[in-house]
Design an enzyme around this catalytic site. Structure first.
Site, short mmCIF file in Angstrom:
data_model
loop_
_atom_site.label_atom_id
_atom_site.label_comp_id
_atom_site.label_asym_id
_atom_site.label_seq_id
_atom_site.Cartn_x
_atom_site.Cartn_y
_atom_site.Cartn_z
N TYR A 9 0.85 -1.19 0.00
CA TYR A 9 0.00 0.00 0.00
C TYR A 9 0.88 1.23 0.00
CZ TYR A 9 -3.63 3.30 1.56
OH TYR A 9 -4.51 4.35 1.69
N ASP A 48 9.31 2.90 0.04
CA ASP A 48 8.21 3.53 0.78
C ASP A 48 8.43 3.21 2.26
OD1 ASP A 48 5.96 4.38 2.03
OD2 ASP A 48 4.55 3.42 0.65
N LYS A 67 3.65 8.81 9.02
CA LYS A 67 3.51 8.18 10.33
C LYS A 67 4.48 8.74 11.40
CE LYS A 67 0.76 4.53 8.51
NZ LYS A 67 0.84 4.03 7.15
C1 LIG Z 1 0.21 4.47 5.81
C2 LIG Z 1 0.98 4.25 4.59
C3 LIG Z 1 0.84 5.09 3.46
C4 LIG Z 1 -0.19 6.16 3.38
O1 LIG Z 1 -0.01 7.16 4.33
P1 LIG Z 1 -1.27 8.10 4.72
O2 LIG Z 1 -0.69 9.08 5.68
O3 LIG Z 1 -2.30 7.20 5.30
O4 LIG Z 1 -1.74 8.75 3.47
C5 LIG Z 1 1.70 4.89 2.40
N1 LIG Z 1 2.62 3.91 2.42
C6 LIG Z 1 2.77 3.08 3.47
C7 LIG Z 1 3.84 2.03 3.44
C8 LIG Z 1 1.95 3.22 4.58
O5 LIG Z 1 2.08 2.36 5.59
#
Ligand SMILES: *Cc1c(COP(=O)(O)O)cnc(C)c1O
Length: 426
Positions: free
Chosen positions: A144, A239, A267
């Site tokens: 994701y 990511d 995060k």
């Molecule tokens: C949470 C997450 C996102 C998206 O971040 P948001 O602040 O929810 O838009 C993207 N990549 C990874 C790996 C994530 O865990």
């Protein structure tokens, strides 16, 4: 009924907010039942609207790595709030946090702040495309990268929970530029490069996958991705929205010894306020506006309150040389002891863990990609989730998510959690 006020609040929310929530996984659709409405959080604990407390293993899905409402972060926020909420001008604070990150995260010279992980990943691929002059990207099933159109193809997290691999509303035109491979399957990546010569701008990957549950890279998977990007002039985007400042201060790059061209954050970097960021070497970051032509902007980007919470959180982590050793040890104890109890009960399971990220799968075999995740016994997880919830243990409300251990969780909380696992009846 123990969730009385939550039930009433959910019913009301449902009338005014789609599905009653502002982010899908919160709705408990996967585990069933009514989502618990929280009213406050402190340290390792959440307190709900019925005044029940829970030991928290979501920690706001990662950001609250210090535990909730850390007194020093709270104080820093109060002082900052007195000075103003948002100016729409540059501030010294933005340079301070940028400098701290650039000096401590490997392979980056510059960093651009945004307001979410979604924005960070969306901007990173635009930059990779602008830099390489190519259109296609490779992503992995179950990974994701936020909810922007290019990534909602076999995405993990909420999309996995709800079994909609691809979202309606994403056009064919956009979808055709997102190439898919199975996580941990390098041969499929090689095949995609063979079939799309000179067209692949970037590979984007979660270095430890955390949005289909916690999945670890195997068989030099990341090293091979690094190599094939180098051979083909493609950009490797790690990511690190979840892993950044969680696995190590330098993220997965440091923890796994892997070098990225672009890194995305979210995060932990915001300490609980809405922050994301993307970073890379000068040669790539100089393509970004206003210096370069790749456009990217944000009214609240680098917001002073958000920067203050992020900076204080990162400083507190950095000041404690044993920070990661301690939270990893806590998670290791939970992993080991929980597994022992489940084995005694004769329950087939797998725990995947890296540092303070982990997932429990009710699965007879190892779990190393999305297909294997989907073979897990989800109804058993849902039963487990609810029995622990009723005993005051708050796990992610989906078998497809990662648990996060915070620094506020100590022996007392681990003992209580293990007691609840011991009480599990199936
Ligand atoms: C949470 C997450 C996102 C998206 O971040 P948001 O602040 O929810 O838009 C993207 N990549 C990874 C790996 C994530 O865990």
């Amino acid at each position: 009924m123990i969730y009385q006020r939550s039930s009433a609040l959910f019913e009301e929310a449902y009338q005014y907010i789609p599905g009653g929530v502002n982010s899908p996984v919160r709705a408990f659709k996967s585990v069933g039942g009514v989502p618990v409405f929280m009213k406050s959080a402190k340290g390792a604990y959440l307190t709900d609207e019925d005044n029940r407390t829970y030991i928290d293993y979501i920690n706001s899905w990662g950001p609250a790595i210090l535990g909730h409402t850390h007194p020093e972060v709270l104080e820093a926020l109060k002082l900052q709030a007195e000075k103003g909420f948002s100016f729409g001008t540059p501030t010294e604070l933005e340079t301070e946090i940028a400098k701290l990150i650039v000096e401590n995260v490997p392979n980056i010279d510059q960093i651009r702040m945004v307001s979410s992980g979604t924005e960070a990943c969306m901007s990173a691929i635009r930059l990779a495309r602008g830099y390489t002059g190519r259109d296609k990207i490779i992503k992995f099933e179950g990974c994701y990268h936020g909810h922007s159109d290019s990534f909602l193809i076999q995405a993990g997290s909420g999309a996995a929970t709800f079994g909609n691999p691809n979202s309606p509303g994403v056009t064919q035109g956009t979808a055709k530029d997102t190439l898919l491979a199975e996580y941990n399957n390098f041969e499929q990546v090689e095949e995609l490069f063979r079939l799309n010569p000179g067209q692949i701008a970037a590979i984007i990957v979660e270095p430890i996958a955390g949005n289909m549950g916690c999945i670890l890279p195997e068989n030099y998977f990341l090293q091979n991705l690094r190599k094939i990007c180098d051979e083909n002039g493609a950009i490797l985007i790690l990511d690190e929205v979840m892993t950044g400042f969680r696995l190590a201060f330098g993220g997965a790059q440091e923890a796994l010894g892997i070098k990225a061209d672009l890194v995305t954050f979210g995060k932990v970097i915001g300490g609980g306020l809405p922050v994301g960021a993307f970073a890379g070497r000068n040669e790539i970051m100089n393509y970004l506006s206003p210096r370069g032509d790749v456009y990217q902007a944000g009214t609240l980007s680098g917001n002073p309150l958000a920067m203050r919470a992020g900076l204080k959180t990162l400083q507190l982590i950095q000041q404690d040389p044993d920070f990661y050793t301690k939270i990893n040890k806590t998670a290791e104890t939970l992993d080991f002891e929980m597994s022992k109890i489940l084995n005694e009960k004769g329950i087939q399971h797998r725990i995947n863990r890296k540092g303070s990220m982990m997932s429990l799968f009710f699965n007879a075999t190892s779990v190393s990609n999305f297909t294997e995740v989907k073979n897990s016994n989800i109804s058993l997880f849902n039963n487990f989730f609810h029995q622990l919830l009723d005993q005051g243990i708050y796990l992610p409300p989906s078998g497809y998510e990662t648990w996060f251990v915070s620094a506020a969780i100590g022996d007392k909380e681990i003992d209580k959690t293990l007691e609840a696992v011991r009480n599990f009846q199936y």
